[in-house]
Design a protein around this motif. Structure first.
Motif, short mmCIF file in Angstrom:
data_model
loop_
_atom_site.label_atom_id
_atom_site.label_comp_id
_atom_site.label_asym_id
_atom_site.label_seq_id
_atom_site.Cartn_x
_atom_site.Cartn_y
_atom_site.Cartn_z
N UNK A 8 0.90 -1.36 0.24
CA UNK A 8 -0.24 0.23 -0.08
C UNK A 8 0.90 0.71 0.14
N UNK A 9 1.60 1.56 0.78
CA UNK A 9 2.68 2.18 0.79
C UNK A 9 3.45 2.46 -0.44
N UNK A 10 4.07 1.92 -1.03
CA UNK A 10 4.67 1.89 -3.02
C UNK A 10 3.53 2.34 -3.58
N UNK A 11 2.68 1.74 -3.02
CA UNK A 11 1.40 2.07 -4.43
C UNK A 11 1.79 3.50 -4.32
N UNK A 12 1.60 4.66 -2.75
CA UNK A 12 1.02 5.90 -2.45
C UNK A 12 2.32 6.72 -3.17
N UNK A 13 3.53 6.17 -3.20
CA UNK A 13 4.82 6.62 -3.74
C UNK A 13 4.21 6.91 -4.94
N UNK A 14 3.99 5.84 -5.27
CA UNK A 14 4.25 5.63 -7.11
C UNK A 14 2.91 6.26 -7.58
N UNK A 15 1.66 6.56 -7.27
CA UNK A 15 0.87 7.51 -7.17
C UNK A 15 0.44 8.92 -6.76
N UNK A 16 1.18 9.79 -5.90
CA UNK A 16 2.48 10.83 -5.68
C UNK A 16 3.41 11.31 -6.45
N UNK A 17 3.16 10.71 -7.15
CA UNK A 17 4.48 10.85 -8.80
C UNK A 17 3.70 11.10 -9.69
N UNK A 18 2.40 10.77 -9.47
CA UNK A 18 1.86 10.58 -11.36
C UNK A 18 1.19 9.52 -11.48
N UNK A 19 1.80 8.57 -11.03
CA UNK A 19 1.35 6.81 -11.85
C UNK A 19 -0.72 6.55 -11.93
N UNK A 20 -0.42 6.30 -12.90
CA UNK A 20 -2.47 6.47 -12.98
C UNK A 20 -2.84 5.40 -12.38
N UNK A 21 -1.81 4.13 -12.91
CA UNK A 21 -2.60 2.93 -12.51
C UNK A 21 -2.61 2.80 -11.07
N UNK A 22 -1.12 3.59 -10.39
CA UNK A 22 -1.26 2.87 -9.02
C UNK A 22 -2.56 4.38 -8.36
N UNK A 23 -2.41 4.99 -8.72
CA UNK A 23 -3.95 5.39 -7.74
C UNK A 23 -5.12 5.42 -8.09
N UNK A 24 -5.34 4.34 -9.69
CA UNK A 24 -6.68 4.00 -9.64
C UNK A 24 -6.81 1.64 -8.53
N UNK A 25 -5.24 1.56 -8.49
CA UNK A 25 -5.48 0.47 -7.31
C UNK A 25 -5.65 0.84 -5.87
N UNK A 26 -5.39 1.99 -5.87
CA UNK A 26 -5.56 3.36 -4.12
C UNK A 26 -7.01 3.54 -4.21
N UNK A 56 -6.06 7.55 -15.90
CA UNK A 56 -6.86 6.53 -16.79
C UNK A 56 -8.13 5.96 -16.89
N UNK A 57 -8.44 5.45 -18.15
CA UNK A 57 -9.61 5.76 -18.26
C UNK A 57 -10.48 5.35 -17.54
N UNK A 58 -11.07 4.19 -16.41
CA UNK A 58 -11.92 3.56 -16.02
C UNK A 58 -11.88 4.06 -14.34
N UNK A 59 -11.41 5.45 -14.52
CA UNK A 59 -11.24 5.82 -13.12
C UNK A 59 -12.31 6.85 -12.91
N UNK A 60 -13.23 7.29 -13.83
CA UNK A 60 -13.86 8.30 -13.95
C UNK A 60 -15.09 7.69 -13.59
N UNK A 61 -15.45 6.16 -13.92
CA UNK A 61 -16.67 6.17 -13.41
C UNK A 61 -16.47 5.32 -12.00
N UNK A 62 -14.92 4.91 -11.66
CA UNK A 62 -15.07 4.92 -10.76
C UNK A 62 -15.72 5.31 -9.02
#
Length: 94
Positions: A8-26, A56-62
């Motif tokens: 979880x912490x790794x994905x937060x770090x990745x998303x905080x750098x702009x990784x759209x897939x990591x943000x979606x996973x979070x 991320x194309x799926x994030x808006x609906x989610x």
């Protein structure tokens, strides 16, 4: 720290750098209370919002699904947090 928390912490770090897939996973993790996250609609909305902003194309609906069970104040809080994080990402990229 257990494996789930480390992931979880790794994905937060990745998303905080702009990784759209990591943000979606979070967003998924916080909206379902899985992968080491506890259910938190505001956090889920924030991460889905960031994922959408990063492409991320799926994030808006989610994000819309999560918003259905949120108050206007909760949505505003999540949007503000996402905007702040996005601004931070853009400052670091510049």
């Amino acid at each position: 720290m257990n494996f789930q928390q480390a992931l979880l912490e790794r994905r937060i770090a990745e998303a905080s750098r702009g990784d759209a897939d990591a943000a979606y996973d979070l967003g998924v993790a916080f909206s379902t209370g899985t992968s080491g996250a506890t259910f938190d609609a505001i956090e889920a909305h924030k991460w889905f919002n960031l994922a959408a902003a990063c492409g991320n194309e799926d994030a808006g609906a989610a994000r819309a699904d999560v918003a259905e069970d949120m108050t206007a104040r909760e949505i505003a809080t999540a949007q503000r947090a996402a905007r702040d994080l996005l601004a931070l990402i853009r400052r670091h990229a510049a």
